[in-house]
Scaffold this motif. Structure first.
Motif, PDB file in Angstrom:
ATOM      1  N   TRP A 276       0.800  -1.215   0.000  1.00  0.00           N
ATOM      2  CA  TRP A 276       0.000   0.000   0.000  1.00  0.00           C
ATOM      3  C   TRP A 276       0.836   1.269   0.000  1.00  0.00           C
ATOM      4  O   TRP A 276       0.467   2.247  -0.633  1.00  0.00           O
ATOM      5  CB  TRP A 276      -0.945   0.008   1.224  1.00  0.00           C
ATOM      6  CG  TRP A 276      -1.844  -1.179   1.236  1.00  0.00           C
ATOM      7  CD1 TRP A 276      -1.735  -2.278   2.024  1.00  0.00           C
ATOM      8  CD2 TRP A 276      -2.966  -1.417   0.382  1.00  0.00           C
ATOM      9  NE1 TRP A 276      -2.723  -3.193   1.740  1.00  0.00           N
ATOM     10  CE2 TRP A 276      -3.510  -2.689   0.731  1.00  0.00           C
ATOM     11  CE3 TRP A 276      -3.592  -0.699  -0.627  1.00  0.00           C
ATOM     12  CZ2 TRP A 276      -4.611  -3.231   0.111  1.00  0.00           C
ATOM     13  CZ3 TRP A 276      -4.709  -1.229  -1.251  1.00  0.00           C
ATOM     14  CH2 TRP A 276      -5.201  -2.483  -0.889  1.00  0.00           C
TER      15      TRP A 276
ATOM     16  N   GLU B  53       1.602   1.343   6.101  1.00  0.00           N
ATOM     17  CA  GLU B  53       1.624  -0.056   5.661  1.00  0.00           C
ATOM     18  C   GLU B  53       1.150  -0.963   6.795  1.00  0.00           C
ATOM     19  O   GLU B  53       1.683  -0.911   7.909  1.00  0.00           O
ATOM     20  CB  GLU B  53       3.040  -0.450   5.240  1.00  0.00           C
ATOM     21  CG  GLU B  53       3.158  -1.826   4.645  1.00  0.00           C
ATOM     22  CD  GLU B  53       2.560  -1.945   3.251  1.00  0.00           C
ATOM     23  OE1 GLU B  53       2.273  -3.082   2.835  1.00  0.00           O
ATOM     24  OE2 GLU B  53       2.387  -0.894   2.580  1.00  0.00           O
ATOM     25  N   PRO B  54       0.105  -1.786   6.541  1.00  0.00           N
ATOM     26  CA  PRO B  54      -0.369  -2.678   7.610  1.00  0.00           C
ATOM     27  C   PRO B  54       0.659  -3.752   7.937  1.00  0.00           C
ATOM     28  O   PRO B  54       1.525  -4.057   7.112  1.00  0.00           O
ATOM     29  CB  PRO B  54      -1.633  -3.292   7.011  1.00  0.00           C
ATOM     30  CG  PRO B  54      -1.449  -3.186   5.535  1.00  0.00           C
ATOM     31  CD  PRO B  54      -0.649  -1.939   5.300  1.00  0.00           C
TER      32      PRO B  54
ATOM     33  N   ARG C 121       1.388 -11.204  12.825  1.00  0.00           N
ATOM     34  CA  ARG C 121       1.652  -9.854  12.342  1.00  0.00           C
ATOM     35  C   ARG C 121       2.707  -9.149  13.205  1.00  0.00           C
ATOM     36  O   ARG C 121       2.659  -9.206  14.426  1.00  0.00           O
ATOM     37  CB  ARG C 121       0.371  -9.024  12.320  1.00  0.00           C
ATOM     38  CG  ARG C 121      -0.622  -9.493  11.273  1.00  0.00           C
ATOM     39  CD  ARG C 121      -1.869  -8.607  11.299  1.00  0.00           C
ATOM     40  NE  ARG C 121      -2.766  -8.966  10.232  1.00  0.00           N
ATOM     41  CZ  ARG C 121      -3.696  -9.918  10.315  1.00  0.00           C
ATOM     42  NH1 ARG C 121      -3.822 -10.606  11.433  1.00  0.00           N
ATOM     43  NH2 ARG C 121      -4.478 -10.190   9.285  1.00  0.00           N
TER      44      ARG C 121
ATOM     45  N   GLN D  77       3.985  -5.689  14.330  1.00  0.00           N
ATOM     46  CA  GLN D  77       3.554  -4.293  14.400  1.00  0.00           C
ATOM     47  C   GLN D  77       4.760  -3.359  14.329  1.00  0.00           C
ATOM     48  O   GLN D  77       5.622  -3.391  15.206  1.00  0.00           O
ATOM     49  CB  GLN D  77       2.786  -4.035  15.690  1.00  0.00           C
ATOM     50  CG  GLN D  77       2.145  -2.664  15.752  1.00  0.00           C
ATOM     51  CD  GLN D  77       1.024  -2.507  14.740  1.00  0.00           C
ATOM     52  OE1 GLN D  77       0.166  -3.400  14.623  1.00  0.00           O
ATOM     53  NE2 GLN D  77       1.015  -1.421  13.996  1.00  0.00           N
TER      54      GLN D  77
END
Length: 948
Positions: free
Chosen positions: A216, A289-290, A481, A483
Motif C-alpha cells: 500500500w 503499511e499494515p 503480524r 507491528q
C-alpha cells in the motif's frame, strides 16, 4: 553588488503574481498579488540602494544552531541552513524540495523524478540552466528519492557565484516553464534512464522485493517510476504537481563552504523572501503499511549470467530511536570479513558477494540483504544459509565486539563525510526529509549509545519469518503480524537539542598552480624515492597520501597481467602479524581509509586519516607492504569474485561495446602487459592464476626505490619523512623497473560493429580514435577545448544539447579526451546509452554533430563560455586534497612541476576560435571513428504510447 537588470525585475515580479494566481484562483487574488508585488518593490528598494545589507527587520529569523550549523526561517516558511567552512575555496548551494515518490498519486509514478529533469529546462530569467552552471565551472546535479528532491551546485567561492546560485534556485523553484515540447523530448530521456536500471539484475531484484514488501505504501514503488506513467503523463498534470509542491514553505536551502553568512542571508532574503506562501496548505501523506501477516516470495526470470537471492524486512522510520540499532545490525551482518553473512555465504563459497543495509526514511522502511550466487552454485542452499543466518540470532546473539566494530566503521564514514562541506550539505537534506535536519546528530548520538543487547532486541523483533519478503533472479502456519512503530514525534525528539562543539576548521587555501608550487616541499627518501609534501591546515585535521611503487618491464612481466591486477587486492587481505580482521580493525581505530590498486608495472596506495594518526597508519602500511599474509583462502575468495564479475560482463552492453572498440585499437599480442584480452581470455588467465604467482611478484619485483609519494593535508613533515624512509628502506628489486611505452593506433577504418545482448532494455554506443599527441603539444589546449564544446560539458555541450536535450535519445552522452604525459598517445572517445529501437537514429545524430563540428567549428561565444567554465573547474579539482595528492605524485613521475598547469591554463585562456577549429579539423576524423553498439536490437519494437 550585482545590479538587477530591468528584465530580471520584471521576471521576478511576474513570479510574485503567478505563484498565487496560477495555483489558486480565489476571489482575493488581486489583493494577494498586489501584496506580493509590493513586497517585491520593498526588496528592490533596498537592493538598488547603496546599503550593502538588508534591514534587520527583513532578515531571516534564526531558530536553531547545532555544532556550527545555523538554521533560519523566512516569513514565507522557507527553511535555511548555513554552514561556513573556509578550508576550501568552494561553496555549495543545495535547494531541497520535500517531495519524492512517496507523494505521488495514481498515475503519477515517476512524476517527482521527471519533474527534476524538467526543472533543468529553464526559466525566463535562466533559459539555459546547465550552460549557466557550466560557464561558472560548477559541478551540479539534481537527485530524486522517496522523500525529497534536491538540486545542488558547487562553485568556486565568491560573492558573485553565491548570489548566482541562490538566485537560480529561487527562480526555478517557482518559475520553471514545464513546456509540452520539453516534456516530449525529456520523457524518452527518463525512459532511457529507466531502461538502464532494467539492465542490472541485482537492481531489478531489489525493486521487485520492495514492491512485494509494500502493498500500500509508495515506498514499494520505484522513484524512477512506471514506464507508462513516464510516457503518458499530460504536461498539465506535471505542471499541477509542480505548483502543488514547489513552494517556499516546502523547501530548504542549504549553503555550505566558504562564504560570508551575512551575505548568504542577504541573498536568500532578496531572492527567496519575495516568493509568496500559497494560501492552500500542503497536502500530507497518511498511508501506513499494515503489518505483514506471512512471508512473501517474488521471482525474476531474465537473461543474465548470475543468480541472486535476497531478503527484506520492515523496520521503523529513520527518526525512530530504535533505528541506530537497526543500522548497526545491518553492519554486523554484512561487514567484510567479520559479518555473519560473509562468513556463512562467502567463506563457504555459496556466494561471491553479499550486500545489505537499512534505509532511514520519513516513514517506516526496510532492512534489505542481497547475495550474488555463481551459476554453478545452488540458489536454494544460498537462500537457506542467508535465512538461517538472519533469523537465528536468538541462538547466536550479537556480541559487544561486533557492535563496537560496526560503530567504529559507521562513525568513521560519517566523520569523513562531515569533513567535506559539500557532502555534509547533501546529508543534511536527506535527514531533513525524514523530519528534521537535527536527526543527523541524534543518529550519531544513538549509534554511540546503542548496546549489543539493543541490537539483539531489534534482530529478534524484526528479522522474523512473517515480516520477511524473499526474492530470487510457500504459506505460513499461522498469522503472526509484526507491528511496526509509526513515525515518532520528531519535534519532541529534537527540541532543545544543542549538540556538540563544532568541528575544527582548516585554513583558507588558494588552489592556484603558483600557490601550490610555492607551498611544496620536495626531496628524496633514504631509499632514493622522490616525494612532494604540501602541509596545510584542513577541516578535521585530515591528510591524504598517494604512494606509487613501480616495477618490472614488458619482457619480465610477459603473461603476468592477471597477477598484477590482483596484487593490490591481496595486499589488503591482512599481514603475517595482522590477520584480515585485525588489519581492518586497526585501520578503523586509526580513522584511516586505505586503498590499494594495481596494474602491470604499478602499485598505488592511497590513504586518508587524521594528523594524529598518520605516523601509526604508515606503520600498518609498512607491515602490509613488507609482510603481506597472501593466504590461499583469501586468494580463492577474491579470484571467485573476479570470475563471477567477468561472467556477468558477457551479456552486458557497456562492457561488450567498450571492449570491441578498444581491442580494435590495441596492437599488442596476448601476453603483453599492454594487451587487452577478451572476457573469455581474461577468465582463462584468472583460472590459471595461483597464489604462488602473487608471492613471486612481490618477492622479485617490488622495491622501495622506484616510484613516488605525495602528501597533502595536516601533517608534520619532519615526523613523517623518517617514517616513510624506514617503510621503504633496504628494499630492492631483483628486476629493474623500465616503463613499457605505448603508441597511438591511427587511421583505422572499420564499419560499425553491432553486438546482440538479448533481454537488455538499454543499448550502448561507444566510439573512439587515437592521435599521436602528448598533453604538452602546442595544439593540445585547442583540442581540449574543442572536445569540451563537443561533449565533455555533459548537458551543456553540442552532443548534450542535441542528443539529450532536443532529440531525447539518451539519458547520458559525452565525449572525452585522455592524453599521456609521456607517450605521444591521446585517446578520444564518445559514449551514449539509448533504447535499442533508437540505435540507428542515435548513431546518425552523433555522426552529424561530429561532422558539423569538424566542418563549421565552434563559435566565439562557445569558446568564451567553455574557457571560463574549464578554468573555474580546474580550481575545484585542485581543491580536493585526495585528487591533488595523486596529481603531485604523477608530476614527480612525469618530471613536471605545477608550472605545467599554469602554462596550460594560460594557453587555454589565450585561445582563438581559429586555433581551436584548426586543431579539431586536424585531429578529429569522423570517417575513422571506430564505433560499436551493443543491445537487444532483435527484440520486437513495443507499440508507441498513446498520446495524453
Amino acid at each position: 553588488m550585482v545590479v538587477l537588470k530591468r528584465k530580471d525585475v520584471l521576471i521576478l515580479m511576474k513570479s510574485a503574481f503567478t505563484t498565487e494566481s496560477i495555483d489558486h484562483l480565489q476571489s482575493d487574488w488581486p489583493s494577494r498579488a498586489l501584496r506580493s508585488c509590493l513586497a517585491m518593490f520593498l526588496v528592490l528598494g533596498t537592493y538598488l540602494s547603496d546599503r550593502p545589507h538588508l534591514q534587520a527587520e527583513n532578515m531571516p529569523t534564526k531558530v536553531a544552531s547545532v555544532e556550527g550549523i545555523n538554521e533560519y526561517r523566512l516569513d514565507n516558511g522557507l527553511k535555511v541552513l548555513l554552514f561556513v567552512d573556509n578550508s576550501q575555496p568552494k561553496v555549495t548551494v543545495n535547494c531541497t524540495v520535500f517531495v519524492g515518490s512517496r507523494h505521488e498519486g495514481y498515475g503519477e509514478a515517476g512524476m517527482a523524478h521527471l519533474l527534476e529533469h524538467m526543472v533543468f529546462k529553464g526559466t525566463d530569467l535562466n533559459p539555459e540552466i546547465p550552460k549557466a552552471l557550466k560557464d561558472r565551472g560548477a559541478t551540479f546535479n539534481g537527485t530524486t528519492w522517496v522523500d525529497r528532491t534536491n538540486y545542488y551546485e558547487t562553485l568556486p567561492a565568491s560573492n558573485e557565484n553565491l548570489e548566482f546560485a541562490i538566485r537560480l534556485e529561487a527562480d526555478r523553484l517557482v518559475n520553471s516553464k514545464i513546456l509540452g515540447e520539453d516534456l516530449a523530448s525529456e520523457f524518452s530521456v527518463v525512459r532511457s534512464e529507466f531502461e538502464r536500471g532494467e539492465n542490472n539484475p541485482i537492481g531489478v531484484l531489489r525493486q521487485r522485493m520492495l514492491s512485494a514488501a509494500f502493498q500500500w505504501h509508495n515506498y514499494g514503488k520505484s522513484t524512477i517510476g512506471n514506464r507508462t506513467d513516464i510516457e503518458r503523463v499530460p504536461v498539465d498534470n506535471l505542471r499541477a504537481f509542480y505548483r502543488k509542491y514547489y513552494r517556499p514553505d516546502n523547501a530548504m536551502v542549504i549553503v555550505a563552504g566558504k562564504f560570508e553568512e551575512a551575505k548568504a542571508l542577504e541573498y536568500v532574503q532578496k531572492y527567496f523572501g519575495v516568493l509568496a506562501r500559497p494560501k492552500q496548505p500542503l497536502p500530507a501523506t497518511y498511508t501506513v503499511e499494515p503489518p505483514q501477516d506471512g512471508e512473501r516470495i517474488t521471482m525474476v526470470r531474465r537473461v543474465a549470467d548470475i543468480q541472486a537471492v535476497g531478503a527484506v524486512y520492515h523496520v521503523p522510520a529513520g527518526g525512530d530511536p530504535e533505528y541506530p540499532a537497526i543500522d548497526l545490525l545491518a553492519e554486523v551482518l554484512t561487514d567484510e570479513p567479520s559479518g555473519r553473512l560473509y562468513k556463512s555465504m562467502i567463506e563457504t563459497k555459496l556466494a561471491t558477494g553479499v550486500f545489505g543495509g537499512a534505509e532511514g526514511l520519513h516513514d517506516p522502511g526496510t532492512i534489505l540483504f542481497l547475495a550474488q550466487v555463481p551459476l554453478e552454485k545452488s540458489l536454494e542452499k544460498a537462500e537457506s544459509a542467508m535465512l538461517e543466518t538472519l533469523e537465528n540470532l536468538v541462538n547466536a546473539p550479537v556480541t559487544e565486539e561486533e557492535v563496537s566494530r560496526a560503530k567504529q566503521k559507521i562513525l568513521n564514514q560519517r566523520e569523513r563525510a562531515a569533513a567535506r562541506s559539500d557532502s555534509l550539505a547533501i546529508s543534511l537534506s536527506d535527514w531533513a526529509a525524514q523530519g528534521d535536519w537535527k536527526l543527523y546528530f541524534l543518529y550519531r548520538d544513538g549509534i554511540e549509545k546503542t548496546t549489543a543487547a539493543q541490537v539483539q532486541v531489534a534482530a529478534q523483533k524484526y528479522l522474523v519469518r512473517n515480516n520477511r519478503t524473499v526474492g530470487r533472479f510457500m504459506p505460513a502456519d499461522r498469522s503472526d503480524r509484526i507491528q511496526i512503530p509509526e513515525r515518532p514525534d520528531v519535534n519532541e525528539l529534537v527540541k532543545d537539542y544543542k549538540g556538540r562543539e563544532a568541528i575544527s576548521e582548516g585554513e583558507q587555501f588558494d588552489p592556484s598552480p603558483a600557490n601550490i608550487e610555492s607551498r611544496l616541499v620536495r626531496g628524496k627518501l633514504a631509499s632514493g624515492l622522490p616525494y612532494a609534501f604540501l602541509a596545510k591546515k584542513t577541516r578535521g585535521a585530515t591528510v591524504n597520501l598517494t604512494l606509487n611503487l613501480r616495477f618490472g618491464d614488458e619482457k619480465s612481466l610477459f603473461g603476468k597481467s592477471a597477477a598484477c591486477d590482483l596484487f593490490g587486492e591481496m595486499l589488503m587481505r591482512g599481514t603475517k602479524n595482522l590477520p584480515l580482521q585485525q588489519f581492518n580493525d586497526k585501520l578503523a581505530s586509526l580513522k584511516a581509509t586505505v586503498r590499494a590498486s594495481s596494474r602491470p608495472q604499478s602499485l598505488t596506495i592511497g590513504l586518508e586519516t587524521r594528523r594524529e594518526h598518520l605516523a601509526e597508519v604508515l606503520e600498518v602500511i609498512e607491515e602490509m607492504l613488507r609482510n603481506p599474509a597472501f593466504e590461499e583462502k583469501e586468494f580463492e575468495l577474491i579470484r571467485d569474485q573476479v570470475l563471477t564479475s567477468l561472467e556477468s560482463q558477457k551479456s552486458e552492453p557497456q562492457a561488450l561495446a567498450n571492449l570491441a572498440v578498444s581491442r580494435t585499437l590495441n596492437p599488442y599480442k596476448r601476453g603483453d602487459i599492454r594487451y587487452l584480452p577478451t572476457i573469455d581470455e581474461e577468465i582463462e588467465d584468472f583460472q590459471k592464476l595461483s597464489i604462488a604467482d602473487i608471492v613471486d611478484l612481490h618477492a622479485k619485483y617490488l622495491s622501495g626505490t622506484e616510484g613516488e609519494v605525495a602528501i597533502v593535508g595536516d601533517f608534520d613533515a619532519e615526523e613523517i619523512e623518517p617514517k616513510l624512509s624506514k617503510m621503504l628502506g633496504n628494499w630492492k628489486s631483483k628486476v629493474p623497473f623500465q616503463r613499457a611505452a605505448t603508441s597511438a593506433t591511427t587511421d583505422v577504418k572499420l564499419p560499425l560493429q553491432s553486438i546482440e545482448t538479448p533481454d537488455k532494455a538499454n543499448s550502448v554506443y561507444f566510439a573512439s580514435q587515437q592521435y599521436a599527441l602528448r598533453d604538452d603539444h602546442p595544439k593540445y589546449p585547442a583540442l581540449l577545448i574543442g572536445n569540451q564544446v563537443l561533449g565533455a560539458g555533459a548537458l551543456s555541450s553540442r552532443l548534450g544539447d542535441r542528443v539529450r536535450q532536443k532529440e531525447g535519445l539518451s539519458y547520458g552522452v559525452n565525449s572525452n579526451l585522455a592524453s599521456s604525459s609521456i607517450d605521444e598517445r591521446t585517446v578520444f572517445y564518445i559514449t551514449a546509452i539509448a533504447n535499442p529501437k533508437n540505435r540507428d537514429k542515435l548513431v546518425a545524430t552523433i555522426d552529424e554533430e561530429v561532422r558539423k563540428l569538424v566542418k563549421d567549428g565552434i563559435t566565439s561565444q562557445e569558446l568564451q563560455d567553455t574557457v571560463q567554465g574549464y578554468l573555474q573547474n580546474q580550481q575545484l579539482i585542485r581543491s580536493r586534497d585526495v585528487g591533488l595528492a595523486g596529481l603531485l605524485a604523477n608530476n614527480i613521475f612525469t618530471g613536471r612541476d605545477m608550472s605545467y598547469y599554469e602554462k596550460l591554463e594560460s594557453a587555454v585562456s589565450q585561445l582563438t576560435v581559429d586555433a581551436v577549429n584548426d586543431a579539431i579539423a586536424e585531429y578529429i576524423d569522423p570517417d575513422t571513428l571506430v564505433v560499436a553498439t551493443a543491445g537487444d536490437f532483435q527484440a520486437p519494437t513495443p507499440p508507441p504510447p498513446s498520446k495524453p
